[in-house]
Design an enzyme around this catalytic site. Structure first.
Site, short mmCIF file in Angstrom:
data_model
loop_
_atom_site.label_atom_id
_atom_site.label_comp_id
_atom_site.label_asym_id
_atom_site.label_seq_id
_atom_site.Cartn_x
_atom_site.Cartn_y
_atom_site.Cartn_z
N ASP A 139 38.19 7.58 3.01
CA ASP A 139 36.85 8.01 2.61
C ASP A 139 36.51 9.30 3.34
OD1 ASP A 139 34.22 8.33 1.94
OD2 ASP A 139 33.60 6.30 2.50
N HIS A 146 26.53 16.40 1.34
CA HIS A 146 26.73 14.98 1.59
C HIS A 146 26.78 14.71 3.09
CE1 HIS A 146 29.71 11.34 1.24
NE2 HIS A 146 28.51 10.95 1.59
#
Length: 319
Positions: A139, A146
């Protein structure tokens, strides 16, 4: 130019399909898209399929009817995941795209439309599955916006880590909790930081469940353990893209993340779209990397690719 970046007749927006819903102005699945997925029917058969309009094209049936030619081995399609198809590489992926485009095109000289009842299943009548068997996943932050937004939820005093502008930041995820979109995700319980950060932590269900819309990047062509892949060659290993929801228990994460990073608060659930868009479908929309702000450091040479900086131009009819 890499093969997977080629723009060809399958991108021509003037082309139509004999599947009526694929020609609707608001469809997400026109003949120029052709994303891949794994579905099952009421009979229980699980096959690889392609989304076209509001239908699913059964690639195994199409293969058995001789409508895909012999460029694609049947065993890559009669399976419950896209893993083997993706591992076959871009030459196989492009051959499949060309064969499916020809089959679904309204100018198909074989008149495949008369086999529509055998080839097509309404999307509303099938069960979609997770598109791949997930052996591993990492991830990463999807981008600086973000990173800043997520960081401000956890460490508002320093939302952007010092190393962010130098190195891709990620952590190893939990492959067993990656599910297809639409499945229920259980709200996790865990330790919660005591008020003001002092005293005994509490235990209970998450009160700050967070949803993050991100992008899944599927790796297909394998690499050997310890093998270095140059950044300019990375695209040869990317088989497709999809939407991903990274579920997060932010209040639990705040307490457990130091010093080694996220754990239970970040690995209880990840959901992915059942459809995977291929790099070939996205080729006309390729754009250069966004320029860095003045004063920001440039990537180290091993992370810099001239190909990622170059504009991708195509005729307007193919956009």
């Amino acid at each position: 130019m890499a093969l997977y970046l080629d723009i060809d007749h399958t991108h021509d927006i003037a082309q139509k399909s004999w599947v009526p819903s694929a020609n609707a102005p608001d469809t997400e699945f026109p003949i120029q898209n052709l994303p891949l997925g794994v579905f099952s029917t009421e009979e229980g058969k699980t096959h690889v399929g392609v989304a076209i309009g509001d239908q699913v094209l059964d690639l195994v049936t199409a293969h058995d009817m001789g409508l895909l030619g012999n460029a694609i081995p049947r065993d890559l399609l009669a399976t419950d995941s896209l893993n083997t198809l993706f591992a076959a590489g871009h030459s196989t992926g492009i051959a499949l795209r060309h064969a499916v485009f020809a089959l679904l095109n309204d100018a198909d000289p074989r008149d495949a439309a008369r086999h529509g009842a055998e080839l097509l299943h309404p999307q509303a009548n099938v069960v979609m599955h997770r598109p791949t068997r997930v052996g591993n996943y990492t991830d990463f932050y999807a981008g600086i916006h973000h990173a800043v937004r997520a960081g401000s939820l956890l460490q508002p005093e320093n939302p952007l880590p010092d190393n962010y502008k130098w190195v891709p930041i990620g952590y190893h995820g939990r492959a067993s909790t990656v599910k297809v979109s639409g499945m229920a995700v259980r709200r996790p319980s865990g330790q919660l930081m005591a008020a003001q950060g002092n005293g005994t932590p509490g235990f209970g269900p998450c009160r700050e469940l967070d949803l993050e819309l991100e992008m899944a990047v599927y790796l297909g062509k394998p690499s050997a353990w310890g093998e270095t892949i140059a950044i300019g060659e990375a695209g040869e290993h990317i088989a497709g893209y999809g939407l991903l929801n990274d579920w997060s228990a932010r209040d639990i994460q705040r307490w457990e993340m130091k010093p080694l990073g996220s754990f239970l608060a970040k690995n209880f659930g990840t959901t992915v779209s059942p459809w995977v868009l291929t790099p070939y479908a996205l080729a006309p929309f390729r754009v250069p990397m966004a320029p860095r702000d003045a004063g920001d450091p440039q990537p180290l040479p091993y992370l810099h690719s001239p190909q990622d900086q170059a504009p991708r131009r195509s005729p307007s009819r193919w956009r």
